[in-house]
Design a protein around this motif. Structure first.
Motif, PDB file in Angstrom:
ATOM      1  N   MET A 112       0.853  -1.194   0.000  1.00 30.50           N
ATOM      2  CA  MET A 112       0.000   0.000   0.000  1.00 30.50           C
ATOM      3  C   MET A 112       0.891   1.247   0.000  1.00 30.50           C
ATOM      4  SD  MET A 112      -2.989   1.137   2.699  1.00 30.50           S
ATOM      5  CE  MET A 112      -3.832  -0.434   2.526  1.00 30.50           C
ATOM      6  N   ASP A 113       0.677   2.155  -0.963  1.00 29.56           N
ATOM      7  CA  ASP A 113       1.505   3.363  -0.994  1.00 29.56           C
ATOM      8  C   ASP A 113       1.034   4.338   0.083  1.00 29.56           C
ATOM      9  OD1 ASP A 113      -0.661   4.918  -1.924  1.00 29.56           O
ATOM     10  OD2 ASP A 113      -0.169   4.526  -4.009  1.00 29.56           O
ATOM     11  N   ALA A 114       1.836   5.391   0.293  1.00 31.63           N
ATOM     12  CA  ALA A 114       1.567   6.312   1.386  1.00 31.63           C
ATOM     13  C   ALA A 114       0.204   6.988   1.264  1.00 31.63           C
ATOM     14  CB  ALA A 114       2.666   7.366   1.459  1.00 31.63           C
ATOM     15  N   GLY A 115      -0.187   7.368   0.050  1.00 30.19           N
ATOM     16  CA  GLY A 115      -1.471   8.027  -0.140  1.00 30.19           C
ATOM     17  C   GLY A 115      -2.629   7.105   0.178  1.00 30.19           C
ATOM     18  N   ALA A 116      -2.530   5.860  -0.276  1.00 34.16           N
ATOM     19  CA  ALA A 116      -3.594   4.894  -0.016  1.00 34.16           C
ATOM     20  C   ALA A 116      -3.678   4.571   1.477  1.00 34.16           C
ATOM     21  CB  ALA A 116      -3.350   3.618  -0.826  1.00 34.16           C
ATOM     22  N   LEU A 117      -2.514   4.501   2.140  1.00 37.92           N
ATOM     23  CA  LEU A 117      -2.495   4.231   3.567  1.00 37.92           C
ATOM     24  C   LEU A 117      -3.128   5.384   4.343  1.00 37.92           C
ATOM     25  CD1 LEU A 117      -1.694   2.512   5.966  1.00 37.92           C
ATOM     26  CD2 LEU A 117       0.638   3.426   5.788  1.00 37.92           C
ATOM     27  N   ARG A 118      -2.828   6.578   3.931  1.00 34.21           N
ATOM     28  CA  ARG A 118      -3.451   7.755   4.562  1.00 34.21           C
ATOM     29  C   ARG A 118      -4.963   7.693   4.396  1.00 34.21           C
ATOM     30  NH1 ARG A 118      -2.441  13.425   5.706  1.00 34.21           N
ATOM     31  NH2 ARG A 118      -4.500  14.326   6.002  1.00 34.21           N
ATOM     32  N   ASN A 119      -5.446   7.350   3.227  1.00 32.50           N
ATOM     33  CA  ASN A 119      -6.886   7.244   2.994  1.00 32.50           C
ATOM     34  C   ASN A 119      -7.528   6.183   3.878  1.00 32.50           C
ATOM     35  OD1 ASN A 119      -6.759   9.236   1.044  1.00 32.50           O
ATOM     36  ND2 ASN A 119      -6.609   7.792  -0.667  1.00 32.50           N
ATOM     37  N   GLU A 120      -6.822   5.067   4.075  1.00 26.41           N
ATOM     38  CA  GLU A 120      -7.354   4.002   4.922  1.00 26.41           C
ATOM     39  C   GLU A 120      -7.410   4.445   6.378  1.00 26.41           C
ATOM     40  OE1 GLU A 120      -8.811   0.341   6.369  1.00 26.41           O
ATOM     41  OE2 GLU A 120      -8.945   1.443   4.468  1.00 26.41           O
ATOM     42  N   LEU A 121      -6.411   5.192   6.820  1.00 26.87           N
ATOM     43  CA  LEU A 121      -6.436   5.727   8.176  1.00 26.87           C
ATOM     44  C   LEU A 121      -7.627   6.666   8.372  1.00 26.87           C
ATOM     45  CD1 LEU A 121      -2.637   6.537   8.654  1.00 26.87           C
ATOM     46  CD2 LEU A 121      -3.917   4.740   9.840  1.00 26.87           C
ATOM     47  N   GLU A 122      -7.864   7.512   7.397  1.00 26.40           N
ATOM     48  CA  GLU A 122      -8.980   8.440   7.484  1.00 26.40           C
ATOM     49  C   GLU A 122     -10.311   7.699   7.483  1.00 26.40           C
ATOM     50  OE1 GLU A 122      -8.354  11.110   4.237  1.00 26.40           O
ATOM     51  OE2 GLU A 122      -7.031  12.419   5.402  1.00 26.40           O
ATOM     52  N   ARG A 123     -10.415   6.651   6.673  1.00 27.59           N
ATOM     53  CA  ARG A 123     -11.659   5.872   6.619  1.00 27.59           C
ATOM     54  C   ARG A 123     -11.938   5.228   7.968  1.00 27.59           C
ATOM     55  NH1 ARG A 123     -13.593   1.090   6.546  1.00 27.59           N
ATOM     56  NH2 ARG A 123     -11.538   0.123   6.785  1.00 27.59           N
ATOM     57  N   ARG A 124     -10.908   4.603   8.546  1.00 25.38           N
ATOM     58  CA  ARG A 124     -11.098   3.955   9.831  1.00 25.38           C
ATOM     59  C   ARG A 124     -11.421   4.972  10.922  1.00 25.38           C
ATOM     60  NH1 ARG A 124      -7.363  -1.301  11.011  1.00 25.38           N
ATOM     61  NH2 ARG A 124      -7.370  -2.229   8.923  1.00 25.38           N
ATOM     62  N   ALA A 125     -10.722   6.099  10.908  1.00 22.83           N
ATOM     63  CA  ALA A 125     -10.947   7.116  11.935  1.00 22.83           C
ATOM     64  C   ALA A 125     -12.379   7.627  11.899  1.00 22.83           C
ATOM     65  CB  ALA A 125      -9.961   8.261  11.749  1.00 22.83           C
ATOM     66  N   ALA A 126     -12.891   7.911  10.706  1.00 22.11           N
ATOM     67  CA  ALA A 126     -14.260   8.400  10.578  1.00 22.11           C
ATOM     68  C   ALA A 126     -15.259   7.358  11.063  1.00 22.11           C
ATOM     69  CB  ALA A 126     -14.539   8.784   9.129  1.00 22.11           C
ATOM     70  N   ALA A 127     -15.015   6.095  10.723  1.00 18.39           N
ATOM     71  CA  ALA A 127     -15.923   5.019  11.126  1.00 18.39           C
ATOM     72  C   ALA A 127     -15.938   4.829  12.637  1.00 18.39           C
ATOM     73  CB  ALA A 127     -15.523   3.719  10.429  1.00 18.39           C
ATOM     74  N   LEU A 128     -14.843   5.190  13.286  1.00 17.09           N
ATOM     75  CA  LEU A 128     -14.726   5.010  14.730  1.00 17.09           C
ATOM     76  C   LEU A 128     -15.118   6.258  15.525  1.00 17.09           C
ATOM     77  CD1 LEU A 128     -11.387   3.012  14.680  1.00 17.09           C
ATOM     78  CD2 LEU A 128     -13.584   2.157  15.530  1.00 17.09           C
ATOM     79  N   GLY A 129     -15.629   7.260  14.850  1.00 18.22           N
ATOM     80  CA  GLY A 129     -16.143   8.429  15.549  1.00 18.22           C
ATOM     81  C   GLY A 129     -15.209   9.603  15.675  1.00 18.22           C
ATOM     82  N   PHE A 130     -14.012   9.535  15.094  1.00 15.90           N
ATOM     83  CA  PHE A 130     -13.123  10.697  15.116  1.00 15.90           C
ATOM     84  C   PHE A 130     -13.625  11.733  14.113  1.00 15.90           C
ATOM     85  CE2 PHE A 130     -10.294   7.365  16.765  1.00 15.90           C
ATOM     86  CZ  PHE A 130      -9.794   8.012  17.894  1.00 15.90           C
ATOM     87  N   ASP A 131     -13.439  12.993  14.471  1.00 15.31           N
ATOM     88  CA  ASP A 131     -13.945  14.077  13.623  1.00 15.31           C
ATOM     89  C   ASP A 131     -12.890  14.687  12.725  1.00 15.31           C
ATOM     90  OD1 ASP A 131     -16.857  14.587  14.553  1.00 15.31           O
ATOM     91  OD2 ASP A 131     -15.730  14.374  16.417  1.00 15.31           O
ATOM     92  N   ALA A 132     -11.635  14.425  12.988  1.00  8.40           N
ATOM     93  CA  ALA A 132     -10.574  14.977  12.140  1.00  8.40           C
ATOM     94  C   ALA A 132      -9.310  14.146  12.310  1.00  8.40           C
ATOM     95  CB  ALA A 132     -10.302  16.437  12.504  1.00  8.40           C
ATOM     96  N   LEU A 133      -8.522  14.098  11.238  1.00 10.47           N
ATOM     97  CA  LEU A 133      -7.225  13.414  11.239  1.00 10.47           C
ATOM     98  C   LEU A 133      -6.268  14.244  10.403  1.00 10.47           C
ATOM     99  CD1 LEU A 133      -6.443   9.649  10.660  1.00 10.47           C
ATOM    100  CD2 LEU A 133      -5.345  11.382   9.223  1.00 10.47           C
TER     101      LEU A 133
END
Length: 377
Positions: free
Chosen positions: A1-22
């Protein structure tokens, strides 16, 4: 997974878990933090919080905390209240508890979710460590460097999207992730937060003297509350939101979405008389899962006694009289001060002389003496 795709996955998980910003920054992105911390420590602004001085060299240099880390992922969860917290401060016979402590302890809510977000890093072959006030990590400067907000003149983080109400968590990782631009300071000439402080705890903009701060005094301070701050505390019995609530950027604030962080009805503005009657078991039951539980019943009862002294009427006097016979000398001392403000001069003098003569603790006898001297003046 490249850095951009990994960043997107982190953001997806964070949003799903209730975080409002990353947002992402580098471990070396806060070069001025060390000198600012050193100045605060040299001036004694950390009060008795020795943990701020411990490992200060690591606190000021995140890149030294874990040299292998290449990125710091900062996450924020909004806990905006559904009404202005200053309303509770105006209710004399009710206690004002800081918004962040009216729901479940945010440490418990956030840490497990940070680990779930960090799971994406592990799946990509990177190492990660999560922090929520659990290590010498300066979350607010890192959040500013990542662009989540800026440290306002009250030293807390301010966001153009959420105002003053953000919990922060950090993930240090060996992954190389694209970093975000830092946020700009938008305070301008405003000093609303500084002027709102009831104890004048800001010696200058962007500097906080914890020794004068109501949050420090009601939470971190272990002994009697210094007499010079008692009246200014009002009915604040755990923390203080005045500087946060005064910020004009709160016009963009939103009510928090996380139910576990939402205020419990029993903690929004509890009756001081009810709180004064709590024994240790009842205190632990009422504040189960709340940050308030961590200070213990005696420090909390001390705060309640001070609040009673700032109230009026026979109900307040009756509750304070009950605390004057408490098992804790610290609580008895605070009750002595409260009763000096609630009773008539003649009645108080009679009570003070009687209680002082029977008191075994030198510190409490001093409180009665001081209260009598104030009455005489």
């Amino acid at each position: 997974m490249d850095a951009g795709a990994l960043r997107n996955e982190l953001e997806r998980r964070a949003a799903a878990l209730g975080f409002d910003a990353l947002a992402v920054t580098r471990p070396d992105a806060i070069p001025s933090a060390a000198s600012r911390l050193a100045r605060a420590l040299a001036d004694g602004h950390h009060a008795t919080m020795g943990w701020l001085a411990d490992r200060a060299e690591l606190r000021g240099r995140p890149d030294a905390l874990w040299p292998e880390a290449r990125s710091v992922v900062m996450l924020a969860m909004n806990y905006g209240p559904d009404e202005d917290p200053r309303r509770a401060v105006a209710e004399g016979m009710r206690g004002a508890i800081s918004v962040y402590a009216q729901g479940d302890d945010y440490h418990e809510v956030i840490k497990g979710r940070l680990k779930q977000v960090a799971g994406a890093l592990a799946a990509a072959g990177a190492e990660a460590k999560v922090f929520v006030d659990t290590a010498p990590v300066m979350e607010k400067p890192l959040a500013e460097a990542a662009g989540l907000g800026w440290q306002g003149k009250h030293t807390n983080l301010v966001s153009t999207r959420f105002g003053s109400w953000l919990f922060l968590g950090a993930i240090f990782t060996t992954a190389e992730l694209p970093a975000d631009a830092p946020e700009t300071d938008h305070c301008g000439s405003c000093r609303a937060c500084l002027d709102a402080c009831p104890t004048d705890a800001f010696p200058a903009p962007y500097r906080l003297d914890a020794r004068r701060c109501v949050s420090y005094l009601t939470i971190e301070h272990h002994g009697p509350i210094p007499r010079e701050f008692r009246a200014a505390m009002g009915n604040r019995i755990y923390g203080c939101d005045d500087c946060l609530a005064a910020c004009p950027w709160n016009k963009f604030a939103q009510t928090g979405r996380e139910m576990r962080l939402a205020a419990r009805d029993a903690l929004k503005a509890p009756r001081l008389a009810d709180l004064a009657a709590l024994d240790d078991a009842a205190f632990r039951s009422l504040f189960a899962k709340s940050p308030v539980k961590r200070i213990g019943r005696d420090r909390f009862a001390r705060n309640v006694a001070i609040a009673l002294g700032n109230a009026e009427g026979s109900e307040a006097a009756g509750a304070a009289l009950g605390l004057a016979g408490d098992a804790s000398p610290m609580v008895r001392g605070a009750a002595a001060w409260a009763l000096s403000r609630l009773m008539t001069r003649a009645d108080f003098e009679d009570l003070a002389r009687e209680r002082r003569a029977a008191e075994q603790d030198a510190g409490v006898r001093e409180e009665w003496d001081a209260a009598l001297a104030l009455e005489a003046a």
